[in-house]
Design a protein around this motif. Sequence first.
Motif, mmCIF file in Angstrom:
data_model
loop_
_atom_site.group_PDB
_atom_site.id
_atom_site.type_symbol
_atom_site.label_atom_id
_atom_site.label_comp_id
_atom_site.label_asym_id
_atom_site.label_seq_id
_atom_site.Cartn_x
_atom_site.Cartn_y
_atom_site.Cartn_z
ATOM 1 N N LEU A 1 10.675 -32.812 21.412
ATOM 2 C CA LEU A 1 12.115 -32.850 21.137
ATOM 3 C C LEU A 1 12.891 -33.563 22.231
ATOM 4 O O LEU A 1 13.861 -34.269 21.954
ATOM 5 N N ALA A 2 12.458 -33.393 23.478
ATOM 6 C CA ALA A 2 13.154 -34.076 24.574
ATOM 7 C C ALA A 2 13.053 -35.583 24.383
ATOM 8 O O ALA A 2 14.021 -36.319 24.584
ATOM 9 N N GLY A 3 11.867 -36.025 23.968
ATOM 10 C CA GLY A 3 11.676 -37.451 23.713
ATOM 11 C C GLY A 3 12.528 -37.923 22.545
ATOM 12 O O GLY A 3 13.147 -38.989 22.589
ATOM 13 N N VAL B 1 4.274 -35.403 15.271
ATOM 14 C CA VAL B 1 5.191 -36.366 15.893
ATOM 15 C C VAL B 1 6.633 -36.004 15.547
ATOM 16 O O VAL B 1 6.919 -35.571 14.436
ATOM 17 N N GLN B 2 7.521 -36.156 16.516
ATOM 18 C CA GLN B 2 8.951 -35.947 16.273
ATOM 19 C C GLN B 2 9.547 -37.277 15.825
ATOM 20 O O GLN B 2 9.506 -38.264 16.553
ATOM 21 N N MET B 3 10.119 -37.278 14.636
ATOM 22 C CA MET B 3 10.630 -38.535 14.096
ATOM 23 C C MET B 3 12.145 -38.566 14.038
ATOM 24 O O MET B 3 12.810 -37.540 13.898
ATOM 25 N N MET C 1 15.220 -32.240 3.689
ATOM 26 C CA MET C 1 14.068 -32.249 4.570
ATOM 27 C C MET C 1 14.288 -31.340 5.781
ATOM 28 O O MET C 1 13.397 -31.163 6.611
ATOM 29 N N GLY C 2 15.503 -30.814 5.890
ATOM 30 C CA GLY C 2 15.758 -29.868 6.961
ATOM 31 C C GLY C 2 15.703 -30.484 8.339
ATOM 32 O O GLY C 2 15.118 -29.927 9.257
ATOM 33 N N GLY C 3 16.324 -31.643 8.485
ATOM 34 C CA GLY C 3 16.352 -32.311 9.773
ATOM 35 C C GLY C 3 17.219 -31.541 10.764
ATOM 36 O O GLY C 3 17.870 -30.563 10.422
ATOM 37 N N LEU C 4 17.206 -32.005 11.997
ATOM 38 C CA LEU C 4 17.900 -31.286 13.061
ATOM 39 C C LEU C 4 19.343 -31.723 13.200
ATOM 40 O O LEU C 4 20.206 -30.926 13.547
ATOM 41 N N LEU D 1 16.099 -38.371 23.529
ATOM 42 C CA LEU D 1 16.271 -39.605 24.290
ATOM 43 C C LEU D 1 16.311 -40.819 23.358
ATOM 44 O O LEU D 1 17.177 -41.686 23.472
ATOM 45 N N ALA D 2 15.348 -40.852 22.437
ATOM 46 C CA ALA D 2 15.272 -41.968 21.490
ATOM 47 C C ALA D 2 16.527 -42.022 20.628
ATOM 48 O O ALA D 2 17.089 -43.084 20.366
ATOM 49 N N TYR D 3 16.960 -40.825 20.209
ATOM 50 C CA TYR D 3 18.155 -40.739 19.371
ATOM 51 C C TYR D 3 19.368 -41.264 20.122
ATOM 52 O O TYR D 3 20.170 -42.034 19.592
#
Length: 564
Positions: A167-169, A433-435, A202-205, A172-174
Amino acid sequence: MRLSRDYFFTLRDDVKNEDSTSGNLLVRSGMIKKTSSGIYMMLPLGLRVMNKIENIVREEMNAIHSLELSMPAMIAEEVYIESGRRETFGNSMFALKDRFNKPFVLGPTHEELFAAAAKMHVHSYKDLPTSLYQFQTKFRDEPRPRFGLIRVREFVMKDAYTFDRDLAGLDLAYDKMFQAYKNIFDRLEIDYVIVRADTGVMGGLLSEEFQAVCDIGEDILVIEESSGYASNLEIAKCIIEDEVSDEPELSYEIKDTPQAKTIEEVVAFLNEDIKKFVKTLIYNIDGNIYALCVRGDHEVNETKVLKLLGANEIEMASEEEVIAATKAPVGFAGPIDLEIPIILDQEITVMKNFIVGANQVDKHFINVNLSDFTPTQVADIRKIREGDMCENGAGPVKFMRGIEVGNTFKLGDGYAKAMDLYYTDQNNKLIPVQMGSYGIGIARCMAAIVEQNHDKHGILWPKHLAPIQVAIVIINTKNAEQVEVAEKLYAELNANTNLDILIDDRDERAGVKFNDMELIGAYARITVGRGIADGKVELKIAGADISEDIAIEDITTKIKEIFA
RNA sequence: CGAGGUGUAGCGCAGUUGGUAGCGCACCUGUUUUGGGAACAGGGGGUCGCAGGUUCAAGUCCUGUCACCUCGACCA
């Protein structure tokens, strides 16, 4: 571009089958042409603008080390069946079959294929983070295409995807993508606001939308300026504003309300404040029948209901379903003795002695209280209204309209789990993978820019996007000196700049040429006419009131300055 | 999906009680014009959305169908 030779046309009058200013201006200026409802040709001038927008997007994507690729538009249907989204998209997917009867669809968005592409590269934590993007034609069978390039069925979208270890990554990417998006929309000179939006099934964050501010926008934006609050209406939370009523609770009783079915009719008949009423709406949600109760003057927010129930589809129940559920015709539903799940809007919990339908023809109950029935759930299920208190308490909200030109989406790992996209970490454990996924509608940007930037003469493109940046207009093509000066300038500007230059050497009257250049939004217009006797030409910037006389030999320098 | 509307030249439109299609703009030729959508004269372009039907005769009447547009998709 040379008008006496090249493909060019304009229309003098608005066309009938365009319902927006931008659609009409783009059609009249010969940039686009509708071929079917929601499907457009992109003609040479229009394509230039598209390419310029794409290039800005491409530069910003490359700058954050996303790599461009290109996915197919036609995709085997099974790809979407496997991800579970064939059903989610339903009718909005174009579907076709090949000669062997194998089902295909035209891609409405490409998460599945990007996940598949990511699998080729991502095996170890050492392979992350990584990011990919493309420009690709998307197909969505919209029930109602509208507003020129704004709601269409075939459109080019830039979609980018980020893949991270944790999630930290992802955060950052976001953030990097988010900043790139700001850069893009700033460079496109779009007047936009960023709002929180629905994360979908999809229940994204987290989902945020870049909304071009515009009266014909189809999204309603809920804004509280002092606190910087901005949200799409779909997810704007409501807070309970009223105090608990201190009226003594009365016993409910039945009232005749003949011929009064709609809330307005009942309000008029009983001569009571609409805020004393509770509407009971019967819905079909994923095939189950529910009763939703909101105060008389409120409206149900279907997105909130879907989210509350974790459901996919919501629609008003049919007449037959209403009769079966309430044992009364449409118009008299109420929560008392109702044998289906009842979801109560939280605002009702502060009401006393309210009025509801009696589940009998021409009858309503008055003086109803919470103790008279049992809701299944109490939640915030209503639409916020302009002037309601913001959920953060900072003040009343106001509404704006926006065109969604981009969105950024923290998907989290839900998608990777569904698509089986895992990597091995330092401890040899498999981790999803966190997408993130990030879209920009290219033609929608173009339409939004035109909606926001035009005057009575035509389009006012930002100078870096104008399909024609310098237009050289020859007033009289039979005047050899004018032609010579204009041709010389044309050659000189082409040789010394990378700008899009046009020479209008048509045998037309001056007015025709001026009007055409203004319609298409040529950024700078150089008029070669009688002034050449004094060694001068005129320079006029689109949208400006006046022009400037410039010495012929200074024009190239001047143009370079303008576009520096 | 529901309701309504419209399909006649590239664009915008007219076309009566059925009698083989017209106007403006655009286009072509010529002349005169030439700094804000020129004037005059001549001209080209249409299986009237498509398919049936009625009729001696259909753009017009009937049936079907397709496309496009508008409104609605929140009514309890």
